[in-house]
Design a protein around this motif. Structure first.
Motif, PDB file in Angstrom:
ATOM      1  N   GLN A  25       0.860  -1.121  -0.171  1.00 11.47           N
ATOM      2  CA  GLN A  25      -0.126   0.017   0.271  1.00 11.47           C
ATOM      3  C   GLN A  25       0.628   1.125   0.089  1.00 11.47           C
ATOM      4  OE1 GLN A  25      -2.032  -0.970   3.488  1.00 11.47           O
ATOM      5  NE2 GLN A  25      -3.633  -2.208   2.458  1.00 11.47           N
TER       6      GLN A  25
ATOM      7  N   ARG B 156     -10.824  12.292   9.558  1.00  6.76           N
ATOM      8  CA  ARG B 156     -11.354  11.055   8.928  1.00  6.76           C
ATOM      9  C   ARG B 156     -11.915  10.116   9.820  1.00  6.76           C
ATOM     10  NH1 ARG B 156      -9.943   6.300   6.010  1.00  6.76           N
ATOM     11  NH2 ARG B 156     -10.536   6.564   3.769  1.00  6.76           N
TER      12      ARG B 156
ATOM     13  N   ARG C  19     -13.915   3.167  11.423  1.00  8.71           N
ATOM     14  CA  ARG C  19     -14.958   2.188  11.609  1.00  8.71           C
ATOM     15  C   ARG C  19     -15.537   2.089  12.734  1.00  8.71           C
ATOM     16  NH1 ARG C  19     -12.170  -1.903   9.823  1.00  8.71           N
ATOM     17  NH2 ARG C  19     -12.722  -1.809   7.720  1.00  8.71           N
TER      18      ARG C  19
ATOM     19  N   HIS D 191      -7.807   7.450   0.954  1.00  4.72           N
ATOM     20  CA  HIS D 191      -9.269   7.700   0.083  1.00  4.72           C
ATOM     21  C   HIS D 191      -9.215   6.847  -1.153  1.00  4.72           C
ATOM     22  CE1 HIS D 191     -12.527  10.114  -1.192  1.00  4.72           C
ATOM     23  NE2 HIS D 191     -11.618  10.375  -2.484  1.00  4.72           N
ATOM     24  N   ASP D 192      -7.814   7.286  -1.779  1.00  4.22           N
ATOM     25  CA  ASP D 192      -7.590   6.273  -3.127  1.00  4.22           C
ATOM     26  C   ASP D 192      -7.937   4.855  -3.003  1.00  4.22           C
ATOM     27  OD1 ASP D 192      -7.117   8.733  -4.124  1.00  4.22           O
ATOM     28  OD2 ASP D 192      -5.069   8.655  -4.186  1.00  4.22           O
ATOM     29  N   LEU D 193      -7.294   4.492  -1.863  1.00  4.89           N
ATOM     30  CA  LEU D 193      -7.548   2.730  -1.772  1.00  4.89           C
ATOM     31  C   LEU D 193      -8.666   2.506  -1.209  1.00  4.89           C
ATOM     32  CD1 LEU D 193      -3.572   2.107  -0.692  1.00  4.89           C
ATOM     33  CD2 LEU D 193      -4.619   1.874  -2.917  1.00  4.89           C
ATOM     34  N   ASN D 194      -9.499   3.449  -0.557  1.00  2.61           N
ATOM     35  CA  ASN D 194     -10.776   3.132   0.097  1.00  2.61           C
ATOM     36  C   ASN D 194     -10.438   2.087   1.348  1.00  2.61           C
ATOM     37  OD1 ASN D 194     -13.514   3.121   0.336  1.00  2.61           O
ATOM     38  ND2 ASN D 194     -13.982   1.133  -0.954  1.00  2.61           N
ATOM     39  N   ILE D 195      -9.540   2.666   2.080  1.00  3.31           N
ATOM     40  CA  ILE D 195      -9.120   1.946   3.366  1.00  3.31           C
ATOM     41  C   ILE D 195      -9.822   2.675   4.532  1.00  3.31           C
ATOM     42  CG2 ILE D 195      -7.282   1.582   5.050  1.00  3.31           C
ATOM     43  CD1 ILE D 195      -5.280   1.174   2.591  1.00  3.31           C
ATOM     44  N   GLU D 196     -10.476   1.984   5.074  1.00  5.73           N
ATOM     45  CA  GLU D 196     -11.237   2.344   6.548  1.00  5.73           C
ATOM     46  C   GLU D 196     -10.444   1.888   7.685  1.00  5.73           C
ATOM     47  OE1 GLU D 196     -15.810   2.922   8.003  1.00  5.73           O
ATOM     48  OE2 GLU D 196     -15.313   1.094   7.099  1.00  5.73           O
TER      49      GLU D 196
END
Length: 414
Positions: A6, A70, A73, A112-117
């Motif tokens: 990543q 940001r 979860r 944000h780009d990798l859609n990681i929460e």
């Protein structure tokens, strides 16, 4: 959710650093973004726009500290904080402070780009007035936030033009509604250039910062008597600049007596009436000492004032010496430091442990929450200078370590 697969966008990181450097750019290639000026406002506005573009919620506290959040979860988890500062010295470089803020933005953009929460929320911070070059108090925003400085007294500090901190905050529209005080947070990470030569000299790409050195700062006013330069003989002179010169030499001698770990500086000096044919009647100047050992700083604080007063008396002067603050040596949190160490090892980056020679917001934040810092090399160790320089790959390495450490902390088992 950490790992070397990543990756942050190194080109975007560098391009954003260069875009921020255009705000307050100087002819010699540096920046002049003095805190709470219109140029600082422009940098803050741009930072806020970049944050909002990736869905971050930006809030501002009563000291102008900016927090870009940001969600995680698990909203019950305490946020992991990271950041630095965007203000600069009058002849500052592109990377001092800005690297930590813009690298933090790149961490947010990559997530944000990798859609990681992440499990825990994240907050990216731009601290107000880390440099202290306008109002005379470094680490001002983080100092009030951490409880080291009292806000109302800080509001009353004035620059050389007589403008107060409160007036400056309100003048650029950055006196926020949220109180500047500690809130529940998990940890804090700060990426910064080393501002010294050690990493470059040893070929290390990452500094694993284990703590900050102790400091003591003074404001000094020497008072003698204005007199005609051509008619006043030596026997009747009370030359404040001569006394200041002797005390400056004393600072240097006390520093050098402590070897390569010693630091002693007179960085600001004002001579009055500052006329070529008048014996100076007053001199105002700053004094600071730094050392990794708290015991050495205590010894300096015990010995310097008396010796300086004696020197002033010897040349017929009065000396007002006011201690501004005394910062003890501040160790960083072992668990957070270990995350930086592990990230550098996982990425295969040559690293070494290092004590921070400069003061950073992290030093005050560490009094409240677990904290660690990451250093990158800078060319020739040069900083607080328009020629300050780092390589794009050095910025990327530091940002990637920050990314790995923040994710590891935010996703640790609750």
């Amino acid at each position: 959710m950490t790992g070397t697969n990543q990756r942050i966008d190194s080109r975007r990181l560098w391009d954003t650093l260069m875009a921020m450097a255009e705000i307050g750019a100087t002819p010699k290639g540096g920046v002049k973004r003095l805190t709470l000026t219109e140029v600082d406002r422009a940098g803050r506005d741009q930072f806020s726009q970049w944050c909002q573009a990736v869905g971050l919620t930006v809030r501002v506290d009563s000291m102008g500290n900016m927090f870009a959040r940001r969600p995680g979860r698990d909203p019950s988890r305490k946020p992991v904080l990271f950041g630095s500062h965007l203000d600069s010295q009058p002849t500052g470089g592109k990377f001092d402070g800005a690297l930590g803020v813009i690298a933090g933005l790149e961490v947010m953009r990559t997530l944000h780009d990798l859609n990681i929460e992440t499990e825990a929320p994240l907050e990216l911070i731009n601290w107000t007035d880390e440099e202290g070059s306008r109002f005379g108090h470094s680490l001002m925003g983080s100092g009030v936030w951490s409880g080291v400085y009292e806000q109302e007294a800080t509001y009353d500090l004035r620059d050389l033009e007589g403008v107060s901190v409160l007036e400056a905050l309100e003048g650029i529209g950055y006196r926020g509604e949220h109180p500047a005080r500690p809130f529940e947070a998990d940890s804090y990470f700060e990426l910064h250039i080393e501002q010294g030569p050690i990493l470059e000299r040893e070929g290390k790409r990452i500094g694993i910062v284990t703590g900050g050195q102790a400091q003591v700062w003074y404001d000094a006013v020497l008072t003698g008597q204005d007199a005609h330069a051509g008619t006043t003989p030596p026997s009747t002179r009370r030359d404040a600049l001569v006394g200041a010169a002797r005390i400056v030499t004393l600072v240097d001698e006390m520093m050098r007596a402590r070897g390569e770990d010693g630091r002693g500086t007179v960085g600001r000096l004002q001579v009055f009436p500052n006329s070529c044919n008048v014996v100076p009647g007053e001199v105002r100047f700053s004094v600071e000492f730094r050392h990794p050992s708290g015991e050495e700083i205590e010894a300096l604080a015990a010995g310097f004032p008396a010796r300086a007063q004696e020197m002033a008396r010897e040349v017929g002067l009065s000396l007002e010496l006011r201690e501004l603050f005394r910062i003890p040596a501040q160790p960083f949190d072992p668990e957070c430091v270990a995350l930086v160490r592990d990230a550098a090892a996982r990425l295969g980056l040559p690293a070494r442990e290092i004590i921070s020679g400069a003061g950073h917001d992290a030093v005050y934040v560490a009094r409240r929450i677990p904290t660690a810092m990451i250093f990158t090399p800078c060319k020739d160790g040069l900083s607080h200078n328009e020629a300050e320089s780092i390589l794009p790959e050095e910025a990327a390495d530091g940002c990637q370590v920050l990314f790995e450490a923040v994710l590891a902390r935010a996703n640790r088992p609750g």
